[in-house]
Design a protein around this motif. Sequence first.
Motif, PDB file in Angstrom:
ATOM      1  N   PRO A   1     -16.800 127.560  13.427  1.00 25.11           N
ATOM      2  CA  PRO A   1     -17.360 127.459  14.798  1.00 25.11           C
ATOM      3  C   PRO A   1     -18.471 126.422  14.952  1.00 25.11           C
ATOM      4  CG  PRO A   1     -17.486 129.734  13.976  1.00 25.11           C
ATOM      5  CD  PRO A   1     -16.835 128.933  12.904  1.00 25.11           C
ATOM      6  N   VAL A   2     -19.240 126.123  13.868  1.00 31.11           N
ATOM      7  CA  VAL A   2     -20.285 125.095  14.044  1.00 31.11           C
ATOM      8  C   VAL A   2     -20.013 123.847  13.194  1.00 31.11           C
ATOM      9  CG1 VAL A   2     -22.141 126.582  14.885  1.00 31.11           C
ATOM     10  CG2 VAL A   2     -21.895 126.210  12.423  1.00 31.11           C
ATOM     11  N   ALA A   3     -18.748 123.625  12.836  1.00 35.80           N
ATOM     12  CA  ALA A   3     -18.441 122.369  12.138  1.00 35.80           C
ATOM     13  C   ALA A   3     -18.712 121.224  13.105  1.00 35.80           C
ATOM     14  CB  ALA A   3     -16.986 122.362  11.699  1.00 35.80           C
ATOM     15  N   GLY A   4     -19.243 120.116  12.568  1.00 35.55           N
ATOM     16  CA  GLY A   4     -19.562 118.973  13.438  1.00 35.55           C
ATOM     17  C   GLY A   4     -20.925 119.126  14.055  1.00 35.55           C
ATOM     18  N   ARG A   5     -21.113 118.544  15.215  1.00 34.18           N
ATOM     19  CA  ARG A   5     -22.440 118.578  15.821  1.00 34.18           C
ATOM     20  C   ARG A   5     -22.449 119.108  17.249  1.00 34.18           C
ATOM     21  NH1 ARG A   5     -23.570 118.125  11.382  1.00 34.18           N
ATOM     22  NH2 ARG A   5     -24.923 116.619  10.336  1.00 34.18           N
ATOM     23  N   MET A   6     -21.321 119.552  17.740  1.00 36.53           N
ATOM     24  CA  MET A   6     -21.334 120.178  19.069  1.00 36.53           C
ATOM     25  C   MET A   6     -20.223 121.219  19.116  1.00 36.53           C
ATOM     26  SD  MET A   6     -19.826 117.087  21.337  1.00 36.53           S
ATOM     27  CE  MET A   6     -18.408 116.158  20.821  1.00 36.53           C
ATOM     28  N   PRO A   7     -20.336 122.178  20.001  1.00 35.00           N
ATOM     29  CA  PRO A   7     -19.310 123.226  20.061  1.00 35.00           C
ATOM     30  C   PRO A   7     -17.933 122.616  20.314  1.00 35.00           C
ATOM     31  CG  PRO A   7     -21.161 123.721  21.513  1.00 35.00           C
ATOM     32  CD  PRO A   7     -21.365 122.338  21.024  1.00 35.00           C
ATOM     33  N   GLY A   8     -16.956 123.062  19.550  1.00 33.23           N
ATOM     34  CA  GLY A   8     -15.588 122.587  19.750  1.00 33.23           C
ATOM     35  C   GLY A   8     -15.351 121.157  19.279  1.00 33.23           C
ATOM     36  N   HIS A   9     -16.313 120.591  18.538  1.00 30.96           N
ATOM     37  CA  HIS A   9     -16.219 119.190  18.093  1.00 30.96           C
ATOM     38  C   HIS A   9     -14.899 118.927  17.368  1.00 30.96           C
ATOM     39  CE1 HIS A   9     -19.024 115.766  16.504  1.00 30.96           C
ATOM     40  NE2 HIS A   9     -17.948 115.302  17.086  1.00 30.96           N
ATOM     41  N   MET A  10     -14.589 119.786  16.384  1.00 30.18           N
ATOM     42  CA  MET A  10     -13.378 119.578  15.580  1.00 30.18           C
ATOM     43  C   MET A  10     -12.122 119.814  16.415  1.00 30.18           C
ATOM     44  SD  MET A  10     -14.479 118.656  12.734  1.00 30.18           S
ATOM     45  CE  MET A  10     -15.989 117.979  13.359  1.00 30.18           C
TER      46      MET A  10
ATOM     47  N   MET B   1     -23.465 129.909  18.951  1.00 32.44           N
ATOM     48  CA  MET B   1     -23.806 128.865  17.986  1.00 32.44           C
ATOM     49  C   MET B   1     -24.873 129.351  17.006  1.00 32.44           C
ATOM     50  SD  MET B   1     -23.798 125.707  20.597  1.00 32.44           S
ATOM     51  CE  MET B   1     -24.191 124.337  19.548  1.00 32.44           C
ATOM     52  N   CYS B   2     -25.877 130.051  17.524  1.00 36.04           N
ATOM     53  CA  CYS B   2     -26.933 130.561  16.636  1.00 36.04           C
ATOM     54  C   CYS B   2     -26.336 131.534  15.629  1.00 36.04           C
ATOM     55  CB  CYS B   2     -28.023 131.271  17.437  1.00 36.04           C
ATOM     56  SG  CYS B   2     -28.986 130.143  18.426  1.00 36.04           S
ATOM     57  N   LYS B   3     -25.446 132.418  16.096  1.00 32.12           N
ATOM     58  CA  LYS B   3     -24.840 133.418  15.210  1.00 32.12           C
ATOM     59  C   LYS B   3     -24.036 132.719  14.122  1.00 32.12           C
ATOM     60  CE  LYS B   3     -24.197 137.845  17.409  1.00 32.12           C
ATOM     61  NZ  LYS B   3     -23.410 138.458  18.460  1.00 32.12           N
ATOM     62  N   ALA B   4     -23.263 131.702  14.520  1.00 40.52           N
ATOM     63  CA  ALA B   4     -22.416 131.006  13.550  1.00 40.52           C
ATOM     64  C   ALA B   4     -23.260 130.250  12.527  1.00 40.52           C
ATOM     65  CB  ALA B   4     -21.461 130.057  14.272  1.00 40.52           C
TER      66      ALA B   4
ATOM     67  N   VAL C   1      -4.879 124.115   3.128  1.00 34.01           N
ATOM     68  CA  VAL C   1      -5.755 124.385   4.277  1.00 34.01           C
ATOM     69  C   VAL C   1      -6.718 123.209   4.406  1.00 34.01           C
ATOM     70  CG1 VAL C   1      -7.616 125.837   5.160  1.00 34.01           C
ATOM     71  CG2 VAL C   1      -5.570 126.893   4.228  1.00 34.01           C
ATOM     72  N   ILE C   2      -6.657 122.535   5.551  1.00 33.61           N
ATOM     73  CA  ILE C   2      -7.548 121.403   5.793  1.00 33.61           C
ATOM     74  C   ILE C   2      -8.800 121.918   6.510  1.00 33.61           C
ATOM     75  CG2 ILE C   2      -7.812 119.202   7.028  1.00 33.61           C
ATOM     76  CD1 ILE C   2      -4.849 118.671   6.542  1.00 33.61           C
ATOM     77  N   ILE C   3      -9.971 121.585   5.959  1.00 32.45           N
ATOM     78  CA  ILE C   3     -11.235 122.039   6.571  1.00 32.45           C
ATOM     79  C   ILE C   3     -12.013 120.806   7.021  1.00 32.45           C
ATOM     80  CG2 ILE C   3     -13.341 123.397   6.214  1.00 32.45           C
ATOM     81  CD1 ILE C   3     -11.617 124.572   3.717  1.00 32.45           C
ATOM     82  N   PRO C   4     -11.954 120.494   8.323  1.00 29.21           N
ATOM     83  CA  PRO C   4     -12.660 119.304   8.790  1.00 29.21           C
ATOM     84  C   PRO C   4     -14.125 119.599   9.092  1.00 29.21           C
ATOM     85  CG  PRO C   4     -11.376 120.246  10.576  1.00 29.21           C
ATOM     86  CD  PRO C   4     -11.215 121.173   9.396  1.00 29.21           C
ATOM     87  N   GLY C   5     -14.962 118.582   8.976  1.00 27.43           N
ATOM     88  CA  GLY C   5     -16.386 118.737   9.296  1.00 27.43           C
ATOM     89  C   GLY C   5     -16.909 117.474   9.953  1.00 27.43           C
ATOM     90  N   TYR C   6     -18.221 117.416  10.048  1.00 28.48           N
ATOM     91  CA  TYR C   6     -18.870 116.320  10.763  1.00 28.48           C
ATOM     92  C   TYR C   6     -18.407 114.939  10.268  1.00 28.48           C
ATOM     93  CZ  TYR C   6     -22.662 113.402  12.502  1.00 28.48           C
ATOM     94  OH  TYR C   6     -23.387 112.416  13.109  1.00 28.48           O
ATOM     95  N   GLY C   7     -18.167 114.819   8.951  1.00 27.63           N
ATOM     96  CA  GLY C   7     -17.749 113.531   8.377  1.00 27.63           C
ATOM     97  C   GLY C   7     -16.434 113.033   8.969  1.00 27.63           C
TER      98      GLY C   7
ATOM     99  N   ASP D   1     -21.961 121.890   4.864  1.00 27.51           N
ATOM    100  CA  ASP D   1     -22.622 123.198   5.018  1.00 27.51           C
ATOM    101  C   ASP D   1     -21.621 124.326   5.286  1.00 27.51           C
ATOM    102  OD1 ASP D   1     -24.962 121.825   4.787  1.00 27.51           O
ATOM    103  OD2 ASP D   1     -25.380 121.770   6.940  1.00 27.51           O
ATOM    104  N   VAL D   2     -20.584 124.032   6.062  1.00 29.77           N
ATOM    105  CA  VAL D   2     -19.678 125.118   6.478  1.00 29.77           C
ATOM    106  C   VAL D   2     -18.773 125.600   5.344  1.00 29.77           C
ATOM    107  CG1 VAL D   2     -19.729 124.394   8.902  1.00 29.77           C
ATOM    108  CG2 VAL D   2     -17.885 123.572   7.416  1.00 29.77           C
ATOM    109  N   VAL D   3     -18.859 124.933   4.169  1.00 30.32           N
ATOM    110  CA  VAL D   3     -18.096 125.399   3.002  1.00 30.32           C
ATOM    111  C   VAL D   3     -19.029 125.605   1.809  1.00 30.32           C
ATOM    112  CG1 VAL D   3     -15.835 124.411   3.617  1.00 30.32           C
ATOM    113  CG2 VAL D   3     -17.524 122.968   2.441  1.00 30.32           C
ATOM    114  N   ASN D   4     -20.338 125.730   2.081  1.00 32.18           N
ATOM    115  CA  ASN D   4     -21.305 125.834   0.975  1.00 32.18           C
ATOM    116  C   ASN D   4     -21.420 127.284   0.506  1.00 32.18           C
ATOM    117  OD1 ASN D   4     -23.487 125.802  -0.756  1.00 32.18           O
ATOM    118  ND2 ASN D   4     -24.638 124.313   0.473  1.00 32.18           N
ATOM    119  N   PRO D   5     -20.942 127.587  -0.729  1.00 39.37           N
ATOM    120  CA  PRO D   5     -20.944 128.990  -1.177  1.00 39.37           C
ATOM    121  C   PRO D   5     -22.337 129.585  -1.303  1.00 39.37           C
ATOM    122  CG  PRO D   5     -19.777 127.551  -2.748  1.00 39.37           C
ATOM    123  CD  PRO D   5     -20.418 126.653  -1.746  1.00 39.37           C
TER     124      PRO D   5
END
Length: 461
Positions: free
Chosen positions: A338-347, A252-255, A302-308, A384-388
């Motif tokens: 790998p860190v989308a959402g708020r916990m590992p494997g959330h998505m 998680m830290c690496k991601a 390509v669908i990119i899901p996140g915390y929302g 954040d996971v798609v922030n260039p």
Amino acid sequence: MSQATGLLYLVSAALFILALRWMSQPDTAKRAVVSAVGGMALAVGGTLLHPEIVTYKWIGIAAALGFIVGFPLSRVPLTAVPERTGLSQAFGGLAAGLVGTAKYYLWLDQGELTSFRMAVVAGEVILGCLTCTGGLMAAGKLAEVITTRPVTYKGQNIVSFTLLGAAAVLGAWLVWDPTQSWAFPVIIALALIFGVLLILPIGGADMPTVISFLNSYAGLSAVAMGFVLENYLLITAGALDGASGFVLSVIMCKAMNRSVTNVLFGAFGAVQTATQTTEQRTVKSATAVDAAELLTNADSVVIIPGYGMAVAQAQHRVRDLYDQLSKRGVDVKFAVHPVAGRMPGHMNVLLAEADIPYDRLVEMDDVNPEMPQVDVALVIGANDVVNPSARTDAKSPIYGMPIIDADKAHTVLAIKRSMNPGFAGIDNDLYYANNTLMLFGDAKAVIGDVVKQLSGDGATH
Ligand code: NAP
């Protein structure tokens, strides 16, 4: 230990190892859960066969109490799983601390407190107690019962580690002379306070990573408990738990491109970490009708899901969208960071709940080279996971974090409710890009509208 117990422990250890192996793939994850539950059932069964047990009365009462507390905890919604896990770790730590305490006084009375026994009891009690209060604090922060902001003060790390150091020194002193029994409650108090101080400076949003660390401490306290109780299965299971918790925290830290020390001591989220831009920039917004047309005219999406997506609980609408587009021959893939959402494997869990076929899920490293050829990147509540700026802005707090290159697709459709930032608290250039169209609104409602357009007599491929 009877032969039957030994055999049950052996099978149980094998099932735990297989469970960890199977947990690493979405399509074998359910088997992993069955294997782990089966392993635990055999472990409990094996323990109940132990010849040293003289009465089952207290075991029965403890099991009943555990069931009364555990059953409601198992019914929490998925979004509350991190705080539930924090509570479970607090209970695990408490159990280790109590067993260690009981054994210390028992062995002291019976004059059987060898140096080795005292060393493992001290380790167990320190790790168990700090995991107990640390787990409670983490759960409290996640549930927002206590402030989610990092609480910091000058010399904080020195104070915290002096307390831990003092507990360790007293533990070592007891190994030298176990009869100095006044030191034992002091060790317990110091470890309990250290658990609180350890979590205080960590922001609420870093809690999932911290929970994973606590998992590792709980595992280590179980190893020590295994030595205390001379239970080989506890040693094995605790070691597996400790190692996997640590490996997960590092992943998680690496991601997030953050060091372990930055997560634990960096007070991330204490101050405005972003370099906020004051200039007014414009975004282009689109309607569900525009989105439906763009999506049906695409060859690849390509669908990119996140915390929302998790907040909106939009996964079933996403499945409807996937069905509609697949029916029209559009190639739809899901890129999961790998860190989308708020916990590992959330998505992964949410997409699995909506029965999205596993073979449609692609990893970040596999999808990124394809992104320049993708017609539409549909960003659902991811930020954040798609922030260039993670690639381009060396001053950004997320600089260097690997991202999904949504911005490289021909067109980007981004669903969110406002221009508010995500977890890292920073602006996202993706939303202002020429090839981006914003779909403002709750993800479930917006995707529902798009699906309505597609299922009506609207656009066709
Ligand atoms: P994010 O950066 O936190 O962004 C989530 C976005 O979802 C927000 O910008 C929010 O914008 C939007 N949103 C919230 N509710 C919504 C709703 N009902 N409908 C539509 N949109 C909604 O999320 P992410 O891109 O998934 O990134 C995860 C972040 O969490 C990363 O920074 C990661 O490092 C961090 N993190 C992850 C983990 C983990 O284990 N996965 C652990 C710790 C930290 P609006 O408010 O405008 O709607």
